[in-house]
Design a protein around this motif. Sequence first.
Motif, PDB file in Angstrom:
ATOM      1  N   GLU A 124       0.865  -1.176   0.000  1.00 54.24           N
ATOM      2  CA  GLU A 124       0.000   0.000   0.000  1.00 54.24           C
ATOM      3  C   GLU A 124       0.908   1.234   0.000  1.00 54.24           C
ATOM      4  OE1 GLU A 124      -2.942   1.690   3.328  1.00 54.24           O
ATOM      5  OE2 GLU A 124      -3.436  -0.326   2.625  1.00 54.24           O
ATOM      6  N   PHE A 125       0.862   2.014  -1.063  1.00 52.80           N
ATOM      7  CA  PHE A 125       1.714   3.190  -1.200  1.00 52.80           C
ATOM      8  C   PHE A 125       0.985   4.405  -0.636  1.00 52.80           C
ATOM      9  CE2 PHE A 125       3.492   0.259  -4.188  1.00 52.80           C
ATOM     10  CZ  PHE A 125       4.853   0.543  -4.184  1.00 52.80           C
ATOM     11  N   GLN A 126       1.641   5.105   0.290  1.00 48.02           N
ATOM     12  CA  GLN A 126       1.025   6.249   0.944  1.00 48.02           C
ATOM     13  C   GLN A 126       1.917   7.476   0.832  1.00 48.02           C
ATOM     14  OE1 GLN A 126       0.466   5.035   5.023  1.00 48.02           O
ATOM     15  NE2 GLN A 126      -1.405   3.909   4.542  1.00 48.02           N
ATOM     16  N   ARG A 127       1.283   8.634   0.794  1.00 43.90           N
ATOM     17  CA  ARG A 127       2.025   9.895   0.866  1.00 43.90           C
ATOM     18  C   ARG A 127       1.287  10.832   1.806  1.00 43.90           C
ATOM     19  NH1 ARG A 127       0.951  12.803  -4.951  1.00 43.90           N
ATOM     20  NH2 ARG A 127      -1.228  13.239  -4.594  1.00 43.90           N
ATOM     21  N   ARG A 128       2.003  11.824   2.273  1.00 42.11           N
ATOM     22  CA  ARG A 128       1.416  12.800   3.187  1.00 42.11           C
ATOM     23  C   ARG A 128       0.377  13.644   2.466  1.00 42.11           C
ATOM     24  NH1 ARG A 128       2.568  12.568   8.626  1.00 42.11           N
ATOM     25  NH2 ARG A 128       4.713  11.953   8.940  1.00 42.11           N
ATOM     26  N   GLY A 129      -0.714  13.923   3.181  1.00 37.67           N
ATOM     27  CA  GLY A 129      -1.718  14.828   2.649  1.00 37.67           C
ATOM     28  C   GLY A 129      -1.223  16.259   2.721  1.00 37.67           C
ATOM     29  N   VAL A 130      -1.995  17.175   2.185  1.00 41.23           N
ATOM     30  CA  VAL A 130      -1.630  18.584   2.238  1.00 41.23           C
ATOM     31  C   VAL A 130      -2.494  19.286   3.276  1.00 41.23           C
ATOM     32  CG1 VAL A 130      -0.765  18.728  -0.117  1.00 41.23           C
ATOM     33  CG2 VAL A 130      -3.172  19.107   0.314  1.00 41.23           C
ATOM     34  N   VAL A 131      -1.892  20.268   3.939  1.00 42.44           N
ATOM     35  CA  VAL A 131      -2.604  21.057   4.935  1.00 42.44           C
ATOM     36  C   VAL A 131      -2.380  22.535   4.632  1.00 42.44           C
ATOM     37  CG1 VAL A 131      -2.471  19.314   6.749  1.00 42.44           C
ATOM     38  CG2 VAL A 131      -0.640  20.958   6.527  1.00 42.44           C
ATOM     39  N   TRP A 147       7.347   9.245   0.227  1.00 43.83           N
ATOM     40  CA  TRP A 147       6.240   8.316   0.432  1.00 43.83           C
ATOM     41  C   TRP A 147       6.652   7.226   1.407  1.00 43.83           C
ATOM     42  CZ3 TRP A 147       2.377   7.244  -3.941  1.00 43.83           C
ATOM     43  CH2 TRP A 147       2.175   8.385  -4.720  1.00 43.83           C
ATOM     44  N   GLN A 148       5.695   6.377   1.776  1.00 44.57           N
ATOM     45  CA  GLN A 148       5.974   5.192   2.572  1.00 44.57           C
ATOM     46  C   GLN A 148       5.149   4.031   2.039  1.00 44.57           C
ATOM     47  OE1 GLN A 148       4.934   5.913   6.673  1.00 44.57           O
ATOM     48  NE2 GLN A 148       2.770   5.530   6.360  1.00 44.57           N
ATOM     49  N   VAL A 149       5.563   2.824   2.400  1.00 44.96           N
ATOM     50  CA  VAL A 149       4.871   1.602   1.987  1.00 44.96           C
ATOM     51  C   VAL A 149       4.364   0.908   3.246  1.00 44.96           C
ATOM     52  CG1 VAL A 149       5.132  -0.649   0.867  1.00 44.96           C
ATOM     53  CG2 VAL A 149       6.323   1.343  -0.049  1.00 44.96           C
ATOM     54  N   VAL A 150       3.114   0.448   3.209  1.00 46.28           N
ATOM     55  CA  VAL A 150       2.515  -0.264   4.334  1.00 46.28           C
ATOM     56  C   VAL A 150       2.106  -1.649   3.847  1.00 46.28           C
ATOM     57  CG1 VAL A 150       0.599  -0.272   5.987  1.00 46.28           C
ATOM     58  CG2 VAL A 150       1.680   1.881   5.364  1.00 46.28           C
ATOM     59  N   ASP A 151       2.353  -2.655   4.693  1.00 43.88           N
ATOM     60  CA  ASP A 151       1.915  -4.017   4.393  1.00 43.88           C
ATOM     61  C   ASP A 151       0.396  -4.041   4.457  1.00 43.88           C
ATOM     62  OD1 ASP A 151       1.289  -6.737   4.334  1.00 43.88           O
ATOM     63  OD2 ASP A 151       2.945  -7.297   5.640  1.00 43.88           O
ATOM     64  N   PHE A 152      -0.246  -4.392   3.360  1.00 43.66           N
ATOM     65  CA  PHE A 152      -1.711  -4.379   3.278  1.00 43.66           C
ATOM     66  C   PHE A 152      -2.342  -5.371   4.248  1.00 43.66           C
ATOM     67  CE2 PHE A 152      -5.791  -5.479   1.220  1.00 43.66           C
ATOM     68  CZ  PHE A 152      -6.335  -4.218   1.123  1.00 43.66           C
ATOM     69  N   ALA A 201      -0.673  -6.823   7.140  1.00 42.36           N
ATOM     70  CA  ALA A 201      -0.241  -6.543   8.512  1.00 42.36           C
ATOM     71  C   ALA A 201       0.048  -5.050   8.595  1.00 42.36           C
ATOM     72  CB  ALA A 201       0.996  -7.360   8.865  1.00 42.36           C
ATOM     73  N   ARG A 202      -0.968  -4.266   8.921  1.00 39.34           N
ATOM     74  CA  ARG A 202      -0.898  -2.810   8.815  1.00 39.34           C
ATOM     75  C   ARG A 202       0.108  -2.161   9.761  1.00 39.34           C
ATOM     76  NH1 ARG A 202      -3.952  -1.388   5.005  1.00 39.34           N
ATOM     77  NH2 ARG A 202      -4.197   0.749   5.636  1.00 39.34           N
ATOM     78  N   ASP A 203       0.633  -2.920  10.720  1.00 35.66           N
ATOM     79  CA  ASP A 203       1.630  -2.347  11.620  1.00 35.66           C
ATOM     80  C   ASP A 203       3.035  -2.389  11.022  1.00 35.66           C
ATOM     81  OD1 ASP A 203       1.546  -5.128  11.806  1.00 35.66           O
ATOM     82  OD2 ASP A 203       2.354  -5.126  13.837  1.00 35.66           O
ATOM     83  N   ARG A 204       3.210  -3.016   9.869  1.00 39.25           N
ATOM     84  CA  ARG A 204       4.510  -3.041   9.179  1.00 39.25           C
ATOM     85  C   ARG A 204       4.574  -1.860   8.224  1.00 39.25           C
ATOM     86  NH1 ARG A 204       6.189  -8.386   6.365  1.00 39.25           N
ATOM     87  NH2 ARG A 204       8.214  -7.364   6.451  1.00 39.25           N
ATOM     88  N   VAL A 205       5.414  -0.884   8.566  1.00 37.30           N
ATOM     89  CA  VAL A 205       5.569   0.325   7.762  1.00 37.30           C
ATOM     90  C   VAL A 205       7.010   0.403   7.288  1.00 37.30           C
ATOM     91  CG1 VAL A 205       5.385   2.833   7.760  1.00 37.30           C
ATOM     92  CG2 VAL A 205       3.765   1.473   9.092  1.00 37.30           C
ATOM     93  N   PHE A 206       7.186   0.728   6.015  1.00 41.96           N
ATOM     94  CA  PHE A 206       8.504   0.780   5.396  1.00 41.96           C
ATOM     95  C   PHE A 206       8.755   2.194   4.866  1.00 41.96           C
ATOM     96  CE2 PHE A 206       6.620  -3.366   4.835  1.00 41.96           C
ATOM     97  CZ  PHE A 206       7.619  -4.250   5.195  1.00 41.96           C
ATOM     98  N   ALA A 207       9.915   2.736   5.166  1.00 45.02           N
ATOM     99  CA  ALA A 207      10.332   4.020   4.602  1.00 45.02           C
ATOM    100  C   ALA A 207      11.043   3.756   3.278  1.00 45.02           C
ATOM    101  CB  ALA A 207      11.266   4.741   5.570  1.00 45.02           C
ATOM    102  N   ILE A 208      10.759   4.552   2.278  1.00 42.75           N
ATOM    103  CA  ILE A 208      11.437   4.427   0.983  1.00 42.75           C
ATOM    104  C   ILE A 208      12.737   5.209   1.079  1.00 42.75           C
ATOM    105  CG2 ILE A 208      11.305   4.916  -1.487  1.00 42.75           C
ATOM    106  CD1 ILE A 208       8.260   4.636  -1.232  1.00 42.75           C
TER     107      ILE A 208
END
Length: 120
Positions: free
Chosen positions: A15-22, A82-87, A89-96
């Motif tokens: 699961e590829f994620q990026r920060r939202g904008v504020v 961005w970061q990658v999350v294991d779809f 096991a959602r507690d596994r987060v990977f930094a690119i």
Amino acid sequence: MARQPAIGEMTFRAEFQRRGVVDDGVGNEVPGGAWETMFVRSARLTPLKGGEEFIAARLEGRQAYSLVVYDSPTTRQVTEAWQVVDFKARDRVFAISAPGIDPVGNRRFREWLIVEGAPS
């Protein structure tokens, strides 16, 4: 030249994620919101072993991996922010930690160096 992944090796759901904008308070939109899922892809996740830096990282609780997905216009947008999350096991987060490359040279795959346990 790297070996082309077989379809049966693409068993990891990334699961590829990026920060939202504020809003920064003066009308500008800047990155810094919550992580937002942009897309999910099947991938090959391979732990890296070998060099001295990888051994030292494991002693610090970090594990480096190679992540390979099928190339597409959306996967070409992924950066180190961005970061990658294991779809599954959602507690596994990977930094690119390295930009995506074409490992085989045929524009069919994209590969990143990702690190589990590193700050995103």
